[in-house]
Design an enzyme around this catalytic site. Structure first.
Site, short mmCIF file in Angstrom:
data_model
loop_
_atom_site.label_atom_id
_atom_site.label_comp_id
_atom_site.label_asym_id
_atom_site.label_seq_id
_atom_site.Cartn_x
_atom_site.Cartn_y
_atom_site.Cartn_z
N HIS A 34 -21.36 48.96 -1.68
CA HIS A 34 -21.22 49.83 -0.50
C HIS A 34 -20.13 49.32 0.47
O HIS A 34 -20.32 49.23 1.67
CB HIS A 34 -22.55 50.14 0.19
CG HIS A 34 -23.33 49.01 0.81
ND1 HIS A 34 -22.76 47.97 1.49
CD2 HIS A 34 -24.66 48.79 0.86
CE1 HIS A 34 -23.70 47.15 1.93
NE2 HIS A 34 -24.87 47.62 1.56
N HIS A 56 -38.43 47.12 0.90
CA HIS A 56 -37.21 47.60 1.56
C HIS A 56 -36.76 48.85 0.82
O HIS A 56 -36.70 48.86 -0.40
CB HIS A 56 -36.16 46.49 1.48
CG HIS A 56 -34.85 46.80 2.11
ND1 HIS A 56 -34.68 47.73 3.11
CD2 HIS A 56 -33.60 46.28 1.90
CE1 HIS A 56 -33.41 47.77 3.47
NE2 HIS A 56 -32.73 46.91 2.74
N GLU A 100 -33.82 50.47 0.92
CA GLU A 100 -32.40 50.72 0.61
C GLU A 100 -32.26 50.98 -0.90
O GLU A 100 -33.02 50.45 -1.72
CB GLU A 100 -31.50 49.56 1.07
CG GLU A 100 -30.04 49.98 1.05
CD GLU A 100 -29.09 49.06 1.80
OE1 GLU A 100 -29.54 48.04 2.36
OE2 GLU A 100 -27.88 49.36 1.81
N ASP A 128 -30.57 50.10 -3.39
CA ASP A 128 -30.48 49.08 -4.44
C ASP A 128 -31.86 48.52 -4.81
O ASP A 128 -31.99 47.81 -5.79
CB ASP A 128 -29.53 47.94 -4.05
CG ASP A 128 -29.75 47.40 -2.66
OD1 ASP A 128 -30.19 48.15 -1.78
OD2 ASP A 128 -29.47 46.21 -2.43
N HIS A 162 -33.39 44.22 6.39
CA HIS A 162 -32.08 44.57 6.86
C HIS A 162 -32.03 46.00 7.43
O HIS A 162 -31.05 46.38 8.07
CB HIS A 162 -31.15 44.37 5.66
CG HIS A 162 -29.93 45.16 5.55
ND1 HIS A 162 -29.58 45.91 4.46
CD2 HIS A 162 -28.92 45.31 6.44
CE1 HIS A 162 -28.42 46.48 4.65
NE2 HIS A 162 -28.00 46.14 5.83
N ASP A 172 -34.04 41.36 1.16
CA ASP A 172 -32.62 40.98 1.33
C ASP A 172 -32.45 39.56 1.89
O ASP A 172 -31.48 38.86 1.56
CB ASP A 172 -31.93 41.95 2.29
CG ASP A 172 -31.45 43.21 1.60
OD1 ASP A 172 -31.37 43.23 0.36
OD2 ASP A 172 -31.14 44.18 2.31
N TYR A 178 -23.25 36.25 2.35
CA TYR A 178 -24.24 37.33 2.45
C TYR A 178 -24.70 37.51 3.90
O TYR A 178 -24.75 38.63 4.42
CB TYR A 178 -25.43 36.99 1.55
CG TYR A 178 -26.39 38.13 1.35
CD1 TYR A 178 -26.27 38.99 0.26
CD2 TYR A 178 -27.45 38.35 2.24
CE1 TYR A 178 -27.15 40.03 0.08
CE2 TYR A 178 -28.33 39.38 2.06
CZ TYR A 178 -28.19 40.22 0.98
OH TYR A 178 -29.06 41.26 0.80
N HIS A 184 -31.87 39.56 -4.17
CA HIS A 184 -30.53 39.35 -4.73
C HIS A 184 -30.31 37.86 -4.97
O HIS A 184 -30.69 37.03 -4.12
CB HIS A 184 -29.43 39.82 -3.77
CG HIS A 184 -29.48 41.27 -3.43
ND1 HIS A 184 -29.15 42.27 -4.32
CD2 HIS A 184 -29.80 41.91 -2.27
CE1 HIS A 184 -29.26 43.44 -3.73
NE2 HIS A 184 -29.67 43.26 -2.49
FE1 FEO Z 1 -30.57 46.15 2.37
FE2 FEO Z 1 -30.27 44.84 -0.89
O1 FEO Z 1 -30.48 46.15 0.48
#
Ligand code: FEO
Length: 410
Positions: free
Chosen positions: A24, A78, A80, A82, A145, A164, A196, A229
């Protein structure tokens, strides 16, 4: 990549994205991973999913352990994309599974999906879910996040699923910190953590500090932190907590980032004596040319430095477009505790340096003024002016840095 048992009956079932280079808009030269986990307890529970393109990988991983229709609970830490890209696929396979998500998370899911037939349980901090031998405790972490975010703590496993937070955009065959550092350095791993944090979590330092303090007050016994991640922290989860606390407190290195762009090398030519001046004050200087460097790298190097000098030529009475792009990006990340200055060349009217100082002030950052400007091309006397500017700025950065009592440790 096969499933990996991270704790007794708790498995990593995620995907490694070796190829992603634009996440993104965030440049990811080392790819990333989408970590999610399957708890093979009496009530089989999935914690998060993966990016949509990796649904099949996740499903295949789950099938190595169980028939997905047996999943009873899905924890959505979360929303989002991903981490929820695989949600529809899992619900199709396990239509009776109960989704555990925060109130904001539920509202967000309703925007992304048709949730009318889904079973959703809203959870808040302190709520628990007993899966059998394990009990999951939820901890809301709004804005880490997104507003929906939460973490999930498994007391019996001393495990924190942190979504995240504490992650890194890095594809690797290693799943754990000790595996990674067996063939690479801790410095490399820590650099991914800083990258990050700088690019994603920089605006939320105050919240991060408060949340870590809250977790500490709860005296949670944690010996593993599993983000969504990158690598999982099992050898030294305390180190990543310490790094986050340090960054959230405004700590950074006593050094300067000189970030610039140039049209006919005139602004670049000014940078050389400025760098000499900084170095002659005994300070390190990281030099970044914007059009030659990914934005995320420029942001990281800015974050790792107490002071920043931004250099821009004037184009049509305005700041140079690549410098404006960097500053817009930086402004959105709301940096704090950095000392700023600017330099640049111009042909006739000027304007770039003025624009930069006005932007620094809008951002609430302290500045060293005036900056230095040169018409067309730096002559010998301009070199001296630039050199003295570099020395003066380095002295100011030292003084400013001394005001931060905590040790630099990022
Ligand atoms: Fe805030 Fe890995 O997404």
């Amino acid at each position: 990549m096969n499933v990996i048992e991270v704790k007794p009956d708790i498995y990593w079932v995620g995907a490694v994205d070796w190829a992603v280079r634009d996440f993104h808009g965030y440049v990811t030269p080392s790819g990333t991973t989408y970590n999610n986990f399957l708890i093979m307890d009496d009530d089989i529970t999935l914690v998060d999913t993966v990016k949509h393109e990796f649904c099949e990988v996740m499903e295949a991983n789950i099938r190595r352990l169980t028939d997905p229709s047996k999943i009873k609970n899905i924890v959505v830490n979360h929303i989002e994309n991903d981490h929820t890209g695989g949600l529809e696929r899992i619900i199709a396979l396990a239509p009776n599974a109960v989704i555990h998500v925060t109130k904001k998370g539920r509202e967000g899911l309703a925007r992304f999906f048709d949730i009318s037939k889904w079973t959703i349980k809203e959870v808040k901090t302190g709520d628990t879910l007993k899966t059998g031998k394990y009990t999951l405790t939820f901890l809301e972490t709004p804005m880490l996040h997104w507003p929906d975010a939460m973490m999930t703590y498994v007391a019996q496993a001393k495990l924190l699923f942190s979504q995240d937070a504490f992650g890194q955009h890095m594809a690797s065959v290693a799943r754990f910190d000790d595996e990674f550092t067996a063939s690479a350095s801790m410095v490399e791993l820590e650099d991914f953590v800083v990258d990050y944090y700088a690019n994603i979590l920089m605006p939320f330092g105050k919240l991060i500090k408060a949340k870590i303090e809250e977790v500490r007050k709860k005296n949670l016994d944690i010996d593993m932190i599993a983000p969504d991640h990158g690598i999982i922290w099992r050898k030294n989860p305390g180190r990543v907590l310490e790094m986050y606390m340090n960054m959230a407190r405004g700590n950074t290195n006593q050094r300067i980032a000189l970030i610039y762009d140039t049209m006919w090398h005139s602004t670049e030519n000014m940078a050389l004596p400025i760098i000499r001046g900084i170095r002659d004050e005994g300070m390190d200087c990281k030099v970044i040319k914007l059009r030659a460097t990914p934005m995320s790298v420029a942001i990281k190097e800015f974050w790792k430095s107490r002071g920043a000098i931004i250099g821009s030529p004037t184009l049509n009475n305005e700041v140079f477009p690549s410098v404006a792009e960097f500053m817009v990006h930086l402004k959105g990340l709301r940096p704090k505790d950095r000392l700023m200055s600017a330099f640049g060349s111009y042909g006739w009217g000027g304007g770039a340096v003025k624009w930069l100082y006005s932007t620094f002030k809008e951002m609430g950052l302290k500045t060293v003024e005036p900056g230095v400007e040169v018409q067309y091309w730096a002559k010998l006397q301009d070199d001296e002016k630039c050199y003295e500017f570099g020395r003066r700025f380095a002295k100011e950065v030292k003084l400013y840095h001394d005001g931060f009592v905590e040790p630099s440790n990022i």
